[in-house]
Design a protein around this motif. Sequence first.
Motif, mmCIF file in Angstrom:
data_model
loop_
_atom_site.group_PDB
_atom_site.id
_atom_site.type_symbol
_atom_site.label_atom_id
_atom_site.label_comp_id
_atom_site.label_asym_id
_atom_site.label_seq_id
_atom_site.Cartn_x
_atom_site.Cartn_y
_atom_site.Cartn_z
ATOM 1 N N GLU A 362 1.213 -1.428 -0.296
ATOM 2 C CA GLU A 362 0.014 0.198 -0.078
ATOM 3 C C GLU A 362 0.778 0.961 -0.357
ATOM 4 O O GLU A 362 0.574 2.477 -0.640
ATOM 5 C CB GLU A 362 -0.908 -0.184 1.082
ATOM 6 C CG GLU A 362 -2.001 0.628 1.179
ATOM 7 C CD GLU A 362 -2.022 0.650 2.538
ATOM 8 O OE1 GLU A 362 -3.618 2.072 2.266
ATOM 9 O OE2 GLU A 362 -2.432 0.185 3.502
ATOM 10 N N LYS A 363 2.070 1.804 1.447
ATOM 11 C CA LYS A 363 2.905 2.401 0.324
ATOM 12 C C LYS A 363 4.366 1.858 1.030
ATOM 13 O O LYS A 363 5.119 1.888 1.102
ATOM 14 C CB LYS A 363 3.050 2.277 2.178
ATOM 15 C CG LYS A 363 1.016 2.940 2.379
ATOM 16 C CD LYS A 363 1.029 4.021 3.823
ATOM 17 C CE LYS A 363 0.234 4.749 4.256
ATOM 18 N NZ LYS A 363 -0.231 5.368 5.758
ATOM 19 N N PRO A 364 4.522 1.839 -0.378
ATOM 20 C CA PRO A 364 5.717 1.353 -1.058
ATOM 21 C C PRO A 364 6.628 2.392 -1.502
ATOM 22 O O PRO A 364 6.910 3.532 -0.569
ATOM 23 C CB PRO A 364 5.644 1.078 -2.526
ATOM 24 C CG PRO A 364 4.430 2.347 -3.096
ATOM 25 C CD PRO A 364 3.748 3.089 -1.976
ATOM 26 N N VAL A 365 8.218 1.783 -1.397
ATOM 27 C CA VAL A 365 9.767 2.647 -1.026
ATOM 28 C C VAL A 365 9.056 3.736 -1.977
ATOM 29 O O VAL A 365 9.227 3.413 -3.482
ATOM 30 C CB VAL A 365 10.352 1.784 -1.221
ATOM 31 C CG1 VAL A 365 12.024 2.957 -1.556
ATOM 32 C CG2 VAL A 365 10.865 0.817 0.111
ATOM 33 N N GLY A 366 9.575 4.967 -2.129
ATOM 34 C CA GLY A 366 9.800 6.125 -3.241
ATOM 35 C C GLY A 366 8.855 6.954 -2.550
ATOM 36 O O GLY A 366 8.689 7.964 -3.014
ATOM 37 N N LEU A 367 7.383 6.632 -1.898
ATOM 38 C CA LEU A 367 5.542 6.966 -1.855
ATOM 39 C C LEU A 367 6.314 8.574 -0.821
ATOM 40 O O LEU A 367 6.435 8.347 0.500
ATOM 41 C CB LEU A 367 4.748 6.511 -1.143
ATOM 42 C CG LEU A 367 3.462 7.449 -0.991
ATOM 43 C CD1 LEU A 367 2.815 7.033 -2.031
ATOM 44 C CD2 LEU A 367 3.120 6.128 -0.046
ATOM 45 N N VAL A 368 6.431 9.406 -1.909
ATOM 46 C CA VAL A 368 6.007 10.864 -0.486
ATOM 47 C C VAL A 368 4.762 11.441 -1.380
ATOM 48 O O VAL A 368 4.552 11.861 -2.067
ATOM 49 C CB VAL A 368 7.335 11.261 -0.811
ATOM 50 C CG1 VAL A 368 7.827 12.489 -0.038
ATOM 51 C CG2 VAL A 368 9.052 10.582 -0.891
ATOM 52 N N TYR A 369 4.780 12.454 0.417
ATOM 53 C CA TYR A 369 3.051 13.183 -0.238
ATOM 54 C C TYR A 369 4.241 14.427 0.762
ATOM 55 O O TYR A 369 4.654 14.797 1.674
ATOM 56 C CB TYR A 369 2.573 12.962 1.640
ATOM 57 C CG TYR A 369 0.994 11.735 1.093
ATOM 58 C CD1 TYR A 369 0.347 11.735 0.537
ATOM 59 C CD2 TYR A 369 1.693 10.683 1.926
ATOM 60 C CE1 TYR A 369 -0.264 10.787 -0.503
ATOM 61 C CE2 TYR A 369 0.927 9.660 1.367
ATOM 62 C CZ TYR A 369 -0.554 9.405 0.575
ATOM 63 O OH TYR A 369 -0.569 8.725 0.141
ATOM 64 N N ILE A 370 3.974 14.977 -0.295
ATOM 65 C CA ILE A 370 4.302 16.699 -0.125
ATOM 66 C C ILE A 370 3.040 17.909 0.110
ATOM 67 O O ILE A 370 1.979 17.892 -0.831
ATOM 68 C CB ILE A 370 5.552 17.168 -1.147
ATOM 69 C CG1 ILE A 370 6.019 16.064 -1.715
ATOM 70 C CG2 ILE A 370 6.215 18.478 -1.072
ATOM 71 C CD1 ILE A 370 7.039 17.023 -2.971
ATOM 72 N N GLY A 371 2.938 18.088 1.674
ATOM 73 C CA GLY A 371 2.444 19.219 2.223
ATOM 74 C C GLY A 371 2.815 20.958 1.690
ATOM 75 O O GLY A 371 4.314 21.169 1.904
ATOM 76 N N LEU A 372 2.208 21.572 1.158
ATOM 77 C CA LEU A 372 2.453 22.626 1.240
ATOM 78 C C LEU A 372 1.243 23.567 1.485
ATOM 79 O O LEU A 372 -0.207 23.551 1.175
ATOM 80 C CB LEU A 372 2.309 23.713 -0.738
ATOM 81 C CG LEU A 372 2.370 24.401 -1.314
ATOM 82 C CD1 LEU A 372 3.926 25.463 -0.870
ATOM 83 C CD2 LEU A 372 2.038 25.120 -2.176
ATOM 84 N N TYR A 373 1.649 24.857 2.097
ATOM 85 C CA TYR A 373 0.415 25.830 2.916
ATOM 86 C C TYR A 373 0.767 27.323 2.859
ATOM 87 O O TYR A 373 2.381 27.904 2.788
ATOM 88 C CB TYR A 373 0.667 26.034 4.375
ATOM 89 C CG TYR A 373 0.183 27.056 5.749
ATOM 90 C CD1 TYR A 373 -1.121 26.361 6.618
ATOM 91 C CD2 TYR A 373 0.286 27.889 5.660
ATOM 92 C CE1 TYR A 373 -1.776 26.919 7.101
ATOM 93 C CE2 TYR A 373 0.123 28.666 6.515
ATOM 94 C CZ TYR A 373 -1.331 28.900 6.936
ATOM 95 O OH TYR A 373 -2.168 29.130 7.481
ATOM 96 N N ILE A 374 -0.175 27.977 2.028
ATOM 97 C CA ILE A 374 -0.044 29.399 1.272
ATOM 98 C C ILE A 374 -1.787 29.951 1.985
ATOM 99 O O ILE A 374 -2.369 29.744 2.266
ATOM 100 C CB ILE A 374 -0.068 29.589 0.452
ATOM 101 C CG1 ILE A 374 1.231 28.680 -0.074
ATOM 102 C CG2 ILE A 374 0.000 31.155 -0.017
ATOM 103 C CD1 ILE A 374 1.343 28.599 -1.983
ATOM 104 N N LYS A 375 -0.797 31.597 3.367
ATOM 105 C CA LYS A 375 -1.532 31.375 4.187
ATOM 106 C C LYS A 375 -3.210 30.905 3.911
ATOM 107 O O LYS A 375 -3.920 31.723 3.023
ATOM 108 C CB LYS A 375 -2.112 33.176 3.012
ATOM 109 C CG LYS A 375 -0.794 33.822 3.087
ATOM 110 C CD LYS A 375 -1.273 34.776 2.566
ATOM 111 C CE LYS A 375 -0.360 36.513 1.927
ATOM 112 N NZ LYS A 375 -0.687 37.300 2.600
#
Lengths: 411, 411
Positions: A362-375
């Motif tokens: 389900e969560k393989p090596v290489g899985l990355v979540y990137i989160g961005l917050y702007i105002k």
Amino acid sequence: MRVEIIAVGTEILLGDIINSNAQYLAKQLALLGLDMYNQQVVGDNEERILKAFDDAFKRSDIVITTGGIGPTKDDMTKEVAAKYFNKKLIAHEESIEKIKRYFKTMGKEMPESNLKQGLYPENSIVIENNNGTAPGTIIEENNKIMIIMPGPPNEMKPMFENSVMPYLKAKSDTTLVSRTIKIIGIGESSVAEKIQDLIDKQTNPTIAPYAKEGEVTLRVTAKAGNENKALKLIEPVIKEIQDRLGENIYTIGEEPIEEVVSKMLIDKKLTISTAESCTGGMIAAKLVSYPGVSEVFLEGCVTYSNEAKHSRLNVSTDTLDKYGAVSYETAKEMAEGVAKTSNTDVSIVTTGVAGPGGGTDEKPVGLVYIGLYIKGKVSVEKHIFKGDRNKVRTQATIRGLDMVRRGLMSI
Amino acid sequence: MRVEIIAVGTEILLGDIINSNAQYLAKQLALLGLDMYNQQVVGDNEERILKAFDDAFKRSDIVITTGGIGPTKDDMTKEVAAKYFNKKLIAHEESIEKIKRYFKTMGKEMPESNLKQGLYPENSIVIENNNGTAPGTIIEENNKIMIIMPGPPNEMKPMFENSVMPYLKAKSDTTLVSRTIKIIGIGESSVAEKIQDLIDKQTNPTIAPYAKEGEVTLRVTAKAGNENKALKLIEPVIKEIQDRLGENIYTIGEEPIEEVVSKMLIDKKLTISTAESCTGGMIAAKLVSYPGVSEVFLEGCVTYSNEAKHSRLNVSTDTLDKYGAVSYETAKEMAEGVAKTSNTDVSIVTTGVAGPGGGTDEKPVGLVYIGLYIKGKVSVEKHIFKGDRNKVRTQATIRGLDMVRRGLMSI
């Protein structure tokens, strides 16, 4: 005119030192509008050096050598060049005086062997070495030019800039001008596909693509009588590439993504914070590599443990339990959390499985979540990066910085 | 046997990238006991690549190429090799499947051009590429061997180590065995001074020193009929070097300092946190590059602003006002602060002037304080590092990690 460079020295063939002279000279010679199709490295051996000279002059008008003009017995570039051109070696009094003076100021006895550095092939030009005892030489013969320079970069580079470059400029009637286009968000082959017809029909300007981790670079190079004419040739090609690649292009120029992002933040007067799990500080370290970032980068967190994600960033333990540390939800709360606790306008966060262990179906090596917050607004991207731990982390870092850039474009 | 390396790629001839592959391969091939007398660089041009192959095989038994096997049209090394050996290019189904899978997992459409990477010259050996889509190839023909590898170092190096090195080793009748000694804390010339007599009298084993930012490496290499005999030659030399350099040696082996430190922490069951100002996350990023570190590395802070130093680490505003952010006192409070707020046994912190701006007479560019906290005790080191911003930060990172190692040795 066609130029070829030959590095002479066994230490390069053994891998003891890297041939950084070749890169330096290649760049400089390209800027002078000279064509280079070949480079050679050859050891300290008369027969093989002669052969290298012969091969080089069969295809090139100018041959530039580095190395092999020191005081030791295996330094023989000048001697072999004299033999190749059938010239006598004669004493250059000024250089010999200089060598003697050098040893005197150092308070050392001059070894007799050092005198050989003061010899030069008759009817050639001696080039002064302001940073060492071995002078360079330019031999002009039958429309062939050989330029002999020392190996140590701190002697070679100033000699090139002060003497060789002006000499070559006077011989050249064209200028080469390059512009670099830097791209994040699409791979090398997709870039090539989108501009294949441009690459196929390229003559002047030329378009050269190359890729490094997470980025693709296109170099557009035009040759013309002067810089302005070259730029006129480049402009429409850059325009066309911009039309096709759109906002995947993060800069027309040399600056790295962290500089582009930092300048956007400074320009828009927005502060930023980071919270990193799998990238473990790499995004922060990139930002800090741009000196000006201190105006806008307030702080970063490396929240490697779940405990730290909770205590530093207020990620709820419910979220961590229910969705796991590597999840859309955790990335979202990390982004909100670090922006709030650091009191910044923007934040960028990562959480992922960098490997080599820890991967699941389900969560393989290489899985990355990137989160961005702007105002107040949060967006999360899900990526699956290929490669080893370091490659996954590097790509996540580059894409994270690029996500900030894209987010800031609409503000 | 004689080997020659050819780098194929216009980007090297233009000086866009440095030919670091050549140095890497030269070193590795020397260790394998192969002779190298020539290296070449040639552009992406069929005629010139053919000529380079021909020149190389006239003087060498083995030719190794890097570059020119990517998906774009100007990648042609494999095609030209097939032509040179008069072989057809045929599809390698496994590689083609792999390329298709690669694009599928990435959720992307595969450009048709990528299929060309899955072709190989008939009757040759295909070498798997674990870090990219372009496989390598070994062609054996008339006592000549051509080995074709990709250009990106992160693909080429593992391919060389995993496949090409064992292949070449099997062809050679002597074994070369190397051991690496890695040193932090004293400079290259001090190391050389301490072991100059050993270097001077070296024949077998040889001792080769080289330096990279913040570290010195000694490679001790012995040649013998088999591995055991070579190791017997190496052992007493390593012992002697250990006696002379003492605890400046952080490992006899290949592992980087972050791995040594992480393993010590795991072994001693001690947790660690980081707080970084000028290094901006580099120490944390180094630690996280070792996969096992998650057991002991709880969190890191990049406290770039004074505000963050105060709010995250409880550095007192009095201290910041009185001594400044770059000071012994601030480093001390940062170390205590991050260990306490993260609840770890150990912490390592940095604060310094990385430059290029911000230096004063009293606090020059390069000044870095590194603070270490171990179970209630804090020590602070003051360093003045030479070089540009990146070099200062890298040295601070390496010395910081080494300070943890030295601190843990007595526990």
